[in-house]
Scaffold this motif. Sequence first.
Motif: not given
Length: 175
Positions: A158-169
Amino acid sequence: MALMGPVAGHAQQLGLPEAPILTISSDRLFSESAFGQRVIREIEAEGAALAAENERIVAELSREEKELTQKRAEMDPDAFRELADAFDRKVQSHRDGQRAKLEALGARGEEARGTFLQLARPILVALLHDSGAGVILERSSVFLSSDATDITDIAIARIDAAIGDGRDLEKPKGK
């Protein structure tokens, strides 16, 4: 108990365990998520670059030390002492600089982990709600539990689906 039936059925439909207490491995949550894997790769690459830089500096300082030692026999002792003291200060300065870089790298890892947990929190709260459970405990702190209560894999997905690798966050770093 009438309330437990629909909630439990809802959890089962979502592939979640039907238990009042769930467990999660926060270490796995971070290290196996796309976000955590990206951060780990970046920190390992920066650590390798720092190690290479350190090796280069050590080689350079060793060469300077050898040259200084060779000059010793032909120099005035006071002049040599000044050069030796300056060299010692240079060595200490390099050590301090490399230590600071290593500490900054460690701090960056801890900061990324905190950012990840902050981003993951709403997803974990939704998992808690969807499952009908009352609490999620750290798996390593639980003396004994069924593997069926561990939601780490579900949370990672679920986290991967929501934020991916988070690079842009993540907040941009001042460079």
